[in-house]
Design an enzyme around this catalytic site. Structure first.
Site, PDB file in Angstrom:
ATOM      1  N   CYS A   2       0.859  -1.186   0.000  1.00 13.61           N
ATOM      2  CA  CYS A   2       0.000   0.000   0.000  1.00 13.61           C
ATOM      3  C   CYS A   2       0.889   1.227   0.000  1.00 13.61           C
ATOM      4  O   CYS A   2       2.110   1.132   0.064  1.00 13.61           O
ATOM      5  CB  CYS A   2      -0.856   0.012   1.259  1.00 13.61           C
ATOM      6  SG  CYS A   2      -1.785  -1.490   1.500  1.00 13.61           S
ATOM      7  N   ARG A  27       1.320   1.609  -5.950  1.00  7.72           N
ATOM      8  CA  ARG A  27       1.500   0.674  -4.836  1.00  7.72           C
ATOM      9  C   ARG A  27       0.183   0.018  -4.442  1.00  7.72           C
ATOM     10  O   ARG A  27       0.180  -0.937  -3.656  1.00  7.72           O
ATOM     11  CB  ARG A  27       2.091   1.385  -3.614  1.00  7.72           C
ATOM     12  CG  ARG A  27       3.420   2.084  -3.871  1.00  7.72           C
ATOM     13  CD  ARG A  27       3.929   2.748  -2.597  1.00  7.72           C
ATOM     14  NE  ARG A  27       4.102   1.781  -1.554  1.00  7.72           N
ATOM     15  CZ  ARG A  27       5.189   0.998  -1.448  1.00  7.72           C
ATOM     16  NH1 ARG A  27       6.146   1.119  -2.336  1.00  7.72           N
ATOM     17  NH2 ARG A  27       5.292   0.106  -0.488  1.00  7.72           N
ATOM     18  N   TRP A  74      -3.699  -1.712  -1.165  1.00 11.62           N
ATOM     19  CA  TRP A  74      -3.619  -2.933  -1.962  1.00 11.62           C
ATOM     20  C   TRP A  74      -4.004  -4.039  -1.013  1.00 11.62           C
ATOM     21  O   TRP A  74      -3.214  -4.498  -0.206  1.00 11.62           O
ATOM     22  CB  TRP A  74      -2.201  -3.133  -2.509  1.00 11.62           C
ATOM     23  CG  TRP A  74      -2.075  -4.349  -3.352  1.00 11.62           C
ATOM     24  CD1 TRP A  74      -1.560  -5.567  -3.002  1.00 11.62           C
ATOM     25  CD2 TRP A  74      -2.493  -4.484  -4.720  1.00 11.62           C
ATOM     26  NE1 TRP A  74      -1.628  -6.437  -4.052  1.00 11.62           N
ATOM     27  CE2 TRP A  74      -2.189  -5.806  -5.111  1.00 11.62           C
ATOM     28  CE3 TRP A  74      -3.061  -3.612  -5.635  1.00 11.62           C
ATOM     29  CZ2 TRP A  74      -2.469  -6.283  -6.379  1.00 11.62           C
ATOM     30  CZ3 TRP A  74      -3.339  -4.095  -6.903  1.00 11.62           C
ATOM     31  CH2 TRP A  74      -3.040  -5.400  -7.270  1.00 11.62           C
ATOM     32  N   ASN A 100       1.136   0.025   6.053  1.00 12.88           N
ATOM     33  CA  ASN A 100       1.516  -0.730   4.860  1.00 12.88           C
ATOM     34  C   ASN A 100       2.313  -1.935   5.339  1.00 12.88           C
ATOM     35  O   ASN A 100       3.312  -1.786   6.042  1.00 12.88           O
ATOM     36  CB  ASN A 100       2.387   0.107   3.916  1.00 12.88           C
ATOM     37  CG  ASN A 100       3.028  -0.777   2.843  1.00 12.88           C
ATOM     38  OD1 ASN A 100       2.447  -1.764   2.427  1.00 12.88           O
ATOM     39  ND2 ASN A 100       4.253  -0.452   2.470  1.00 12.88           N
ATOM     40  N   GLY A 101       1.854  -3.120   5.015  1.00 15.60           N
ATOM     41  CA  GLY A 101       2.544  -4.335   5.464  1.00 15.60           C
ATOM     42  C   GLY A 101       1.534  -5.358   5.935  1.00 15.60           C
ATOM     43  O   GLY A 101       0.350  -5.268   5.603  1.00 15.60           O
ATOM     44  N   GLU A 481       6.033 -18.751 -22.999  1.00 14.51           N
ATOM     45  CA  GLU A 481       6.009 -17.487 -22.257  1.00 14.51           C
ATOM     46  C   GLU A 481       7.060 -16.522 -22.799  1.00 14.51           C
ATOM     47  O   GLU A 481       6.796 -15.332 -22.986  1.00 14.51           O
ATOM     48  CB  GLU A 481       6.220 -17.717 -20.757  1.00 14.51           C
ATOM     49  CG  GLU A 481       6.264 -16.466 -19.902  1.00 14.51           C
ATOM     50  CD  GLU A 481       5.076 -15.535 -20.031  1.00 14.51           C
ATOM     51  OE1 GLU A 481       5.199 -14.369 -19.627  1.00 14.51           O
ATOM     52  OE2 GLU A 481       4.040 -15.949 -20.599  1.00 14.51           O
ATOM     53  N   LYS A 485       6.217 -12.818 -24.361  1.00  9.88           N
ATOM     54  CA  LYS A 485       6.828 -11.578 -23.854  1.00  9.88           C
ATOM     55  C   LYS A 485       7.436 -10.769 -24.996  1.00  9.88           C
ATOM     56  O   LYS A 485       7.211  -9.579 -25.135  1.00  9.88           O
ATOM     57  CB  LYS A 485       7.905 -11.890 -22.791  1.00  9.88           C
ATOM     58  CG  LYS A 485       7.330 -12.272 -21.439  1.00  9.88           C
ATOM     59  CD  LYS A 485       6.803 -11.126 -20.639  1.00  9.88           C
ATOM     60  CE  LYS A 485       5.300 -10.982 -20.576  1.00  9.88           C
ATOM     61  NZ  LYS A 485       4.446 -12.073 -20.351  1.00  9.88           N
ATOM     62  N   GLU A 488       4.635  -9.333 -27.381  1.00 14.62           N
ATOM     63  CA  GLU A 488       3.734  -8.285 -26.909  1.00 14.62           C
ATOM     64  C   GLU A 488       4.421  -6.951 -26.659  1.00 14.62           C
ATOM     65  O   GLU A 488       3.779  -5.908 -26.729  1.00 14.62           O
ATOM     66  CB  GLU A 488       2.954  -8.750 -25.678  1.00 14.62           C
ATOM     67  CG  GLU A 488       3.726  -9.011 -24.433  1.00 14.62           C
ATOM     68  CD  GLU A 488       2.782  -9.449 -23.296  1.00 14.62           C
ATOM     69  OE1 GLU A 488       1.700  -8.867 -23.163  1.00 14.62           O
ATOM     70  OE2 GLU A 488       3.158 -10.397 -22.571  1.00 14.62           O
ATOM     71  N   HIS A 504       8.959 -32.272 -37.990  1.00 15.59           N
ATOM     72  CA  HIS A 504       7.636 -32.567 -38.564  1.00 15.59           C
ATOM     73  C   HIS A 504       7.060 -31.360 -39.296  1.00 15.59           C
ATOM     74  O   HIS A 504       5.885 -31.337 -39.653  1.00 15.59           O
ATOM     75  CB  HIS A 504       6.674 -33.015 -37.444  1.00 15.59           C
ATOM     76  CG  HIS A 504       7.191 -34.208 -36.704  1.00 15.59           C
ATOM     77  ND1 HIS A 504       7.293 -35.460 -37.267  1.00 15.59           N
ATOM     78  CD2 HIS A 504       7.685 -34.314 -35.444  1.00 15.59           C
ATOM     79  CE1 HIS A 504       7.810 -36.300 -36.377  1.00 15.59           C
ATOM     80  NE2 HIS A 504       8.062 -35.630 -35.281  1.00 15.59           N
ATOM     81  N   LYS A 603      -4.068  -4.088 -19.620  1.00 19.58           N
ATOM     82  CA  LYS A 603      -3.562  -4.881 -18.493  1.00 19.58           C
ATOM     83  C   LYS A 603      -4.562  -5.947 -18.071  1.00 19.58           C
ATOM     84  O   LYS A 603      -4.201  -7.063 -17.699  1.00 19.58           O
ATOM     85  CB  LYS A 603      -3.240  -3.973 -17.311  1.00 19.58           C
ATOM     86  CG  LYS A 603      -2.660  -4.693 -16.108  1.00 19.58           C
ATOM     87  CD  LYS A 603      -1.354  -5.381 -16.454  1.00 19.58           C
ATOM     88  CE  LYS A 603      -0.770  -6.254 -15.373  1.00 19.58           C
ATOM     89  NZ  LYS A 603       0.327  -7.077 -15.831  1.00 19.58           N
TER      90      LYS A 603
END
Ligand code: AGP
Length: 608
Positions: A2, A27, A74, A100-101, A481, A485, A488, A504, A603
């Site tokens: 946060c 955050r 968050w 925060n934590g 993956e 990356k 995109e 093949h 996103k």
């Protein structure tokens, strides 16, 4: 993760704090709040939603006062809501706290306070702190805060104010970031530099367990034993934009560098004192596990790729067939889901429309739904039967990086615990692999420290039109993956091939200087991969291989080798993806593209 801000000075505290929080929304942005002391009254305003909701409220109903604390959230404990938003306060609403934590022993403290007659309003861990400060408050706020934090276990950056102390703010730092800022006749605390830069460039970086005491115009710093600490003041050179990226050029590079902490948080915060994984939030009993005869892992994009590695771990450890599929296909195919099925949905945002639709479909069919997500209170986390959070912190860049490595870590933790419960792995193996997992953060740091080599390799493929990724087994899943990356963020056409499939057909695409990124991290498949690399090399490919440090024989069939630290074959995917994230990042920036906001992408894809 946060963001907190605190202010005492001559300006309108609400204005300064809301402005500061707006620079910390990277955050956390699911709810926000503020507390201000004015004329002996504590006023608290807090709302679910983006900071703009709070700002609009203050716009309409002005908030006077020169002392205040604020928070942008968050969520970790208690989903986003007005009551779970910060600041939290004591029963008489005289003391307010932003945090925060994570307070790890909050449940026990909560029970203790409840037995003393305290009534709790929220589901958060933070509220215990407000009641603890109140318990010890006898007119000296600094005293009360010291006594309260002595009871806490976990990570915390705190800001505390009290209506009876209009010229006083106390802040504490332990494991979560916190700085203090010194201005002309005003002082600040904040989670990060961007929040203060508009007002001052003079900041103190706080060490662990240091306490900031702002009183009237003075700012003093004490250690955990209340000894005054003389500290050097730091003059910040960054502008706000750079600061919110923590000094990195982009959120993607920042988030790649945050993976050691993400994997550590996702794993270690769930280890009990005996080093066993505690899957809080997952209440699947041994009997239910026994009944499950099919497991599905369904997701989109990068989350789907993480699911492929989860499939491998669950099948290896639990000895149950696992079907991994992309959500947009799964929902329209025959999928034989029924009441004996466990469906694991993976989603960073928790809002992806196709994955959410699968959730609703399979629930109707009676399946047990377990969600792995990074966002507390997201639709998928709310509608799933069970939810396991990746603790990667907010992921801002469109290209998912730290969510991927924490998703794999989460899937492995779930597979290990289910298998131990079912007795399909030994207690000894369970402990051994967890000890190896604990070493992953430092190994990731080691790879990141060698990124100059990857930057040089990026120069060799930046002008290419086609790039191919090769792998066998889990390396093939990794190749997918790596290819996504690069695609995109660089817009270069790239594809991932199962190396055994080359002859093949796909090998027809290989011609002189075609870049081929060959992932050869698996011992049992290494020789096979080397012969596939010889096949493409023979057709003129420019081979860039990713291999474990001890497999130097790969150099014979490679033009470039990116070594990763030696590691257990099961865990190596969490390491081997890092060079491919960095490669995509460097190719994109070398092409002058906006790596954080690539064209045509969002996103969170909340439409079908
Ligand atoms: C990955 O870099 C992309 N942003 C995209 O493929 C993403 O993984 C996909 O849209 C799934 O998103 P989710 O994890 O939020 O559900």
């Amino acid at each position: 993760m946060c963001g907190i801000v605190g202010y005492l000075g001559h300006k309108n505290a609400a204005e300064v704090i809301v402005d500061g929080l707006s620079k910390l929304e990277y955050r956390g942005y699911d709810s926000a709040g503020i507390a201000v002391v004015n004329e002996g009254k504590l006023e608290v305003r807090k709302f679910k939603g983006r900071l703009s909701v709070l700002a609009e409220d203050i716009e309409k109903n002005n908030l006077e006062g020169n002392l205040g604390i604020g928070h942008t959230r968050w969520a970790t404990h208690g989903e986003p809501s007005d009551v779970n938003s910060h600041p939290h306060y004591n029963q008489d609403k005289t003391i307010a706290v932003v945090h925060n934590g994570i307070i790890e022993n909050y449940m026990e403290l909560k029970e203790e306070l409840k037995s003393e007659g305290i009534e709790f309003k929220s589901e958060t861990d933070t509220e215990v702190i407000a009641h603890l400060v109140d318990k010890y408050y006898k007119g000296n706020l600094l005293d009360a805060v010291y006594k309260a934090v002595s009871k806490l276990r976990g990570a915390y950056a705190l800001g505390v104010i009290c209506k009876d102390n209009e010229k006083e703010l106390v802040a504490v730092r332990k494991d979560s970031p916190l700085i203090a800022g010194v201005g002309e006749g005003e002082n600040f605390i904040a989670s990060d530099i961007p929040a203060l830069l508009k007002y001052t460039k003079k900041v103190y970086f706080l060490e662990n367990e240091e306490v900031v005491h702002i009183k009237d115009n003075e700012l003093k710093i004490y250690d955990s034993e209340r000894n005054l600490v003389e500290k050097e003041i730091y003059d910040v050179k960054w502008d706000i934009e750079a600061a919110s990226k923590g000094g990195y050029d982009s959120f993607m590079l920042k988030e790649i560098n945050e993976q050691p902490e993400g994997v550590k948080n996702t794993l270690e915060r769930r280890l009990d004192d005996d080093g066993n994984i505690v899957l809080e939030g997952i209440k699947i009993s041994k009997e239910e596990l026994e009944k499950i005869n099919k497991i599905y892992i369904v997701a989109c994009g990068t989350a789907y790729h993480a699911g492929l590695l989860g499939k491998n771990a669950l099948e290896k450890y639990l000895k149950v067939p696992v079907i991994s599929d992309i959500a947009s296909e799964f929902r329209y195919n025959e999928n034989f889901v029924d009441e004996n099925s466990l469906v694991i949905l993976v989603s960073q945002s928790g809002e992806t429309a196709d994955t959410l639709a699968v959730l609703r479909d399979v629930k109707e069919k009676g399946a047990k739904v377990l969600a792995i997500t990074n966002v507390v209170g997201s639709s998928i986390s709310r509608e799933a039967d069970e939810v396991f959070y990746t603790w990667a912190g907010p992921e801002i860049a469109v290209a998912s990086t730290k969510a991927y490595t924490t998703q794999i870590t989460s899937l492995y933790m779930i597979a290990l615990n289910f298998a131990l419960a079912k007795g399909t792995i030994s207690e000894e193996y369970y402990k051994e692999i967890i000890n190896k997992m604990k070493k992953l953060p430092e190994k990731i740091e080691e790879i990141i420290s060698k990124q100059e080599k990857i930057k040089d390799i990026a120069k060799k493929i930046v002008s290419k039109e086609h790039v191919f990724f090769l792998g066998r087994g889990v390396d093939y899943s990794l190749a997918m993956e790596g290819s996504l990356k690069l695609k995109e963020v660089s817009y270069i056409h790239s594809e991932a091939f199962a190396a055994g499939e080359l002859k093949h057909g796909t090998i027809a695409l290989i011609e002189g200087e075609t870049p081929v990124i060959a992932i050869a991290t698996q011992e049992k498949l290494f020789e096979k991969m080397v012969s596939n690399m010889q096949e493409v090399k023979a057709r003129g490919a420019f081979v860039i291989s990713i291999a474990q440090q001890h497999n130097e024989s790969v150099e014979k069939v490679s033009d470039e080798v990116i070594y990763i630290p030696n590691c257990d074959d099961m865990l190596v995917p969490i390491l081997a993806v890092i060079p491919m994230q960095l490669l995509a990042y460097y190719v994109s920036t070398m092409k002058g593209l906006d790596v954080d906001k690539p064209r045509n992408l969002a996103k969170s894809v909340t439409v079908e």
